[in-house]
Scaffold this motif. Sequence first.
Motif, PDB file in Angstrom:
ATOM      1  N   ARG A  82     -43.252 -41.933  30.225  1.00  0.00           N
ATOM      2  CA  ARG A  82     -42.109 -42.771  30.637  1.00  0.00           C
ATOM      3  C   ARG A  82     -40.830 -42.205  30.029  1.00  0.00           C
ATOM      4  NH1 ARG A  82     -43.723 -48.919  29.255  1.00  0.00           N
ATOM      5  NH2 ARG A  82     -41.427 -48.988  29.277  1.00  0.00           N
ATOM      6  N   PRO A  83     -39.794 -42.000  30.835  1.00  0.00           N
ATOM      7  CA  PRO A  83     -38.547 -41.442  30.292  1.00  0.00           C
ATOM      8  C   PRO A  83     -37.859 -42.349  29.290  1.00  0.00           C
ATOM      9  CG  PRO A  83     -38.279 -42.089  32.602  1.00  0.00           C
ATOM     10  CD  PRO A  83     -39.731 -42.169  32.299  1.00  0.00           C
ATOM     11  N   ASP A  84     -38.072 -43.660  29.384  1.00  0.00           N
ATOM     12  CA  ASP A  84     -37.417 -44.551  28.428  1.00  0.00           C
ATOM     13  C   ASP A  84     -37.954 -44.332  27.019  1.00  0.00           C
ATOM     14  OD1 ASP A  84     -39.829 -45.602  29.371  1.00  0.00           O
ATOM     15  OD2 ASP A  84     -39.233 -47.685  29.040  1.00  0.00           O
ATOM     16  N   PHE A  85     -39.225 -43.941  26.889  1.00  0.00           N
ATOM     17  CA  PHE A  85     -39.776 -43.660  25.563  1.00  0.00           C
ATOM     18  C   PHE A  85     -39.156 -42.393  24.984  1.00  0.00           C
ATOM     19  CE2 PHE A  85     -42.523 -47.026  26.420  1.00  0.00           C
ATOM     20  CZ  PHE A  85     -43.283 -47.329  25.300  1.00  0.00           C
ATOM     21  N   CYS A  86     -38.966 -41.378  25.814  1.00  0.00           N
ATOM     22  CA  CYS A  86     -38.285 -40.163  25.348  1.00  0.00           C
ATOM     23  C   CYS A  86     -36.870 -40.492  24.885  1.00  0.00           C
ATOM     24  CB  CYS A  86     -38.236 -39.121  26.468  1.00  0.00           C
ATOM     25  SG  CYS A  86     -39.835 -38.447  26.960  1.00  0.00           S
ATOM     26  N   PHE A  87     -36.172 -41.291  25.673  1.00  0.00           N
ATOM     27  CA  PHE A  87     -34.797 -41.661  25.339  1.00  0.00           C
ATOM     28  C   PHE A  87     -34.728 -42.431  24.030  1.00  0.00           C
ATOM     29  CE2 PHE A  87     -31.556 -44.958  25.307  1.00  0.00           C
ATOM     30  CZ  PHE A  87     -30.400 -44.219  25.475  1.00  0.00           C
ATOM     31  N   GLU A  88     -35.601 -43.424  23.887  1.00  0.00           N
ATOM     32  CA  GLU A  88     -35.556 -44.267  22.690  1.00  0.00           C
ATOM     33  C   GLU A  88     -35.889 -43.458  21.435  1.00  0.00           C
ATOM     34  OE1 GLU A  88     -35.186 -48.030  20.584  1.00  0.00           O
ATOM     35  OE2 GLU A  88     -34.321 -47.018  22.330  1.00  0.00           O
ATOM     36  N   PHE A  89     -36.870 -42.580  21.559  1.00  0.00           N
ATOM     37  CA  PHE A  89     -37.222 -41.749  20.409  1.00  0.00           C
ATOM     38  C   PHE A  89     -36.053 -40.851  20.021  1.00  0.00           C
ATOM     39  CE2 PHE A  89     -38.842 -37.967  18.370  1.00  0.00           C
ATOM     40  CZ  PHE A  89     -39.713 -38.473  17.418  1.00  0.00           C
ATOM     41  N   GLU A  90     -35.429 -40.207  21.004  1.00  0.00           N
ATOM     42  CA  GLU A  90     -34.295 -39.330  20.701  1.00  0.00           C
ATOM     43  C   GLU A  90     -33.145 -40.115  20.080  1.00  0.00           C
ATOM     44  OE1 GLU A  90     -31.274 -36.151  22.880  1.00  0.00           O
ATOM     45  OE2 GLU A  90     -32.057 -37.870  23.985  1.00  0.00           O
ATOM     46  N   ARG A  91     -32.883 -41.308  20.595  1.00  0.00           N
ATOM     47  CA  ARG A  91     -31.784 -42.121  20.064  1.00  0.00           C
ATOM     48  C   ARG A  91     -31.984 -42.408  18.585  1.00  0.00           C
ATOM     49  NH1 ARG A  91     -30.542 -47.306  18.890  1.00  0.00           N
ATOM     50  NH2 ARG A  91     -32.665 -48.046  19.349  1.00  0.00           N
ATOM     51  N   ILE A  92     -33.183 -42.837  18.213  1.00  0.00           N
ATOM     52  CA  ILE A  92     -33.466 -43.166  16.820  1.00  0.00           C
ATOM     53  C   ILE A  92     -33.484 -41.907  15.960  1.00  0.00           C
ATOM     54  CG2 ILE A  92     -35.168 -44.176  15.259  1.00  0.00           C
ATOM     55  CD1 ILE A  92     -36.007 -46.004  17.577  1.00  0.00           C
ATOM     56  N   LEU A  93     -34.028 -40.830  16.518  1.00  0.00           N
ATOM     57  CA  LEU A  93     -34.070 -39.551  15.807  1.00  0.00           C
ATOM     58  C   LEU A  93     -32.672 -39.091  15.418  1.00  0.00           C
ATOM     59  CD1 LEU A  93     -35.878 -36.923  15.126  1.00  0.00           C
ATOM     60  CD2 LEU A  93     -35.063 -36.104  17.330  1.00  0.00           C
ATOM     61  N   LEU A  94     -31.753 -39.085  16.389  1.00  0.00           N
ATOM     62  CA  LEU A  94     -30.390 -38.623  16.119  1.00  0.00           C
ATOM     63  C   LEU A  94     -29.641 -39.582  15.199  1.00  0.00           C
ATOM     64  CD1 LEU A  94     -29.408 -37.219  19.630  1.00  0.00           C
ATOM     65  CD2 LEU A  94     -29.888 -35.931  17.544  1.00  0.00           C
ATOM     66  N   ARG A  95     -29.919 -40.874  15.319  1.00  0.00           N
ATOM     67  CA  ARG A  95     -29.297 -41.835  14.405  1.00  0.00           C
ATOM     68  C   ARG A  95     -29.770 -41.581  12.972  1.00  0.00           C
ATOM     69  NH1 ARG A  95     -31.027 -47.877  15.277  1.00  0.00           N
ATOM     70  NH2 ARG A  95     -32.841 -47.075  14.136  1.00  0.00           N
ATOM     71  N   THR A  96     -31.033 -41.236  12.836  1.00  0.00           N
ATOM     72  CA  THR A  96     -31.586 -40.957  11.510  1.00  0.00           C
ATOM     73  C   THR A  96     -30.975 -39.700  10.897  1.00  0.00           C
ATOM     74  OG1 THR A  96     -33.688 -41.986  12.155  1.00  0.00           O
ATOM     75  CG2 THR A  96     -33.719 -40.527  10.245  1.00  0.00           C
ATOM     76  N   LEU A  97     -30.811 -38.671  11.710  1.00  0.00           N
ATOM     77  CA  LEU A  97     -30.243 -37.412  11.213  1.00  0.00           C
ATOM     78  C   LEU A  97     -28.742 -37.517  10.986  1.00  0.00           C
ATOM     79  CD1 LEU A  97     -32.251 -34.880  13.386  1.00  0.00           C
ATOM     80  CD2 LEU A  97     -32.381 -35.142  10.904  1.00  0.00           C
ATOM     81  N   GLY A  98     -28.053 -38.306  11.792  1.00  0.00           N
ATOM     82  CA  GLY A  98     -26.630 -38.546  11.613  1.00  0.00           C
ATOM     83  C   GLY A  98     -25.811 -37.275  11.530  1.00  0.00           C
ATOM     84  N   SER A  99     -24.952 -37.187  10.526  1.00  0.00           N
ATOM     85  CA  SER A  99     -24.026 -36.060  10.385  1.00  0.00           C
ATOM     86  C   SER A  99     -24.698 -34.807   9.825  1.00  0.00           C
ATOM     87  CB  SER A  99     -22.864 -36.460   9.473  1.00  0.00           C
ATOM     88  OG  SER A  99     -23.350 -36.816   8.180  1.00  0.00           O
ATOM     89  N   ALA A 100     -26.005 -34.874   9.588  1.00  0.00           N
ATOM     90  CA  ALA A 100     -26.707 -33.695   9.064  1.00  0.00           C
ATOM     91  C   ALA A 100     -26.829 -32.599  10.102  1.00  0.00           C
ATOM     92  CB  ALA A 100     -28.089 -34.086   8.550  1.00  0.00           C
ATOM     93  N   VAL A 101     -26.732 -32.970  11.384  1.00  0.00           N
ATOM     94  CA  VAL A 101     -26.945 -31.982  12.446  1.00  0.00           C
ATOM     95  C   VAL A 101     -25.798 -32.019  13.441  1.00  0.00           C
ATOM     96  CG1 VAL A 101     -29.449 -32.139  12.227  1.00  0.00           C
ATOM     97  CG2 VAL A 101     -28.269 -33.568  13.917  1.00  0.00           C
ATOM     98  N   ARG A 102     -25.705 -30.961  14.218  1.00  0.00           N
ATOM     99  CA  ARG A 102     -24.746 -30.873  15.309  1.00  0.00           C
ATOM    100  C   ARG A 102     -25.513 -30.515  16.586  1.00  0.00           C
ATOM    101  NH1 ARG A 102     -24.743 -26.579  12.110  1.00  0.00           N
ATOM    102  NH2 ARG A 102     -24.950 -24.490  13.018  1.00  0.00           N
ATOM    103  N   MET A 103     -25.081 -31.095  17.686  1.00  0.00           N
ATOM    104  CA  MET A 103     -25.759 -30.882  18.958  1.00  0.00           C
ATOM    105  C   MET A 103     -25.491 -29.471  19.478  1.00  0.00           C
ATOM    106  SD  MET A 103     -27.680 -32.266  21.224  1.00  0.00           S
ATOM    107  CE  MET A 103     -27.552 -33.958  20.631  1.00  0.00           C
ATOM    108  N   ILE A 104     -26.542 -28.796  19.925  1.00  0.00           N
ATOM    109  CA  ILE A 104     -26.412 -27.485  20.552  1.00  0.00           C
ATOM    110  C   ILE A 104     -26.815 -27.544  22.017  1.00  0.00           C
ATOM    111  CG2 ILE A 104     -27.300 -25.110  20.595  1.00  0.00           C
ATOM    112  CD1 ILE A 104     -27.414 -25.183  17.567  1.00  0.00           C
TER     113      ILE A 104
END
Length: 322
Positions: free
Chosen positions: A115-137
């Motif tokens: 389900r694409p919503d599970f991919c989306f939700e996981f990515e959302r929480i993942l990026l929130r957790t990493l915060g300013s530690a990473v930059r999008m490529i």
Amino acid sequence: MTGHAWDRVPIDAQSIEAPLSQAAIFLVVGVNEGADALAKVRDLLGGIDDLVKSVGFRDLSARLSCIVGIGSELWDRMGAPTKPRELKPFAAVEGTRHKAPATPGDLLFHIRAERPDFCFEFERILLRTLGSAVRMIDEVSGFRYFDARDLLGFVDGTANPVGHEIGQSALVGDEDSDFVGGSYVVVQKYLHDLAAWGETSTDLQEKILGRTKIDNIELDDDDAPRKSHKTLATIVDEDGNEHDILRDNMPFGRAGHGEFGTYFIGYTRHLWVIEKMLQRMFVGVPAGAYDRLLDFSTAHTGTTFFAPSRSMLATLAGGSSS
């Protein structure tokens, strides 16, 4: 092949053997400088399985999974005592007409679910957790297209290994004992010229791909003056042994923007196998007789990672920063 006489995929390996999914997100990020950024990344690596469980429990039939790949430069920055033998940055390949460019990336997250919503939700929480530690490529959302076809209309991934062959082809064995169960990962984002492809006859399309379009039957081009994509992507060593890789390519696109593509992701026990495949495709066999599919599909990215075993991820999460 040398190393393990694989009977099954090791339990300690990441979920590389997971069946092809209906949806996926391919996320490539850079890790910012500083001890705080590395500390956040370590925490994330140590808790990635828990995060998958936290999101995935809502519907176990969605089969959420995430594979983490680590780039060569980040591996060095994390101060691990050892490094996978073949891990290095992606080497650009330039032929007479086409180029496979090298692009940056410290971390790859290959997120898959039914389900694409599970991919989306996981990515959302993942990026929130990493915060300013990473930059999008780079961020690409893929989808399964009909009966596992690409946007060119052909079935993709037909030659993938199955069963015990997955371990033989995709996972490091005893030849690099510190990294058993890990896998080298190469990703490339290809954009297709569907207008030009649509103007090409089905007969020529089939000769270019090396398979029939409707029923996906392999074509013999041993005597053809120009080899097909299928033949150029088949790697045989000096002893006559064929070396497979595990592909989990996904179509992606935005029709309103005229964007139609295939996200190539290949897992391999030996990085040289994919490197040789790209040399054959972009330079050609013989030189100049490149893969004609590249006249319609342009590579825009190219990055190499190593997806370590779960125990190695835990080691990296608990290591000291350099």
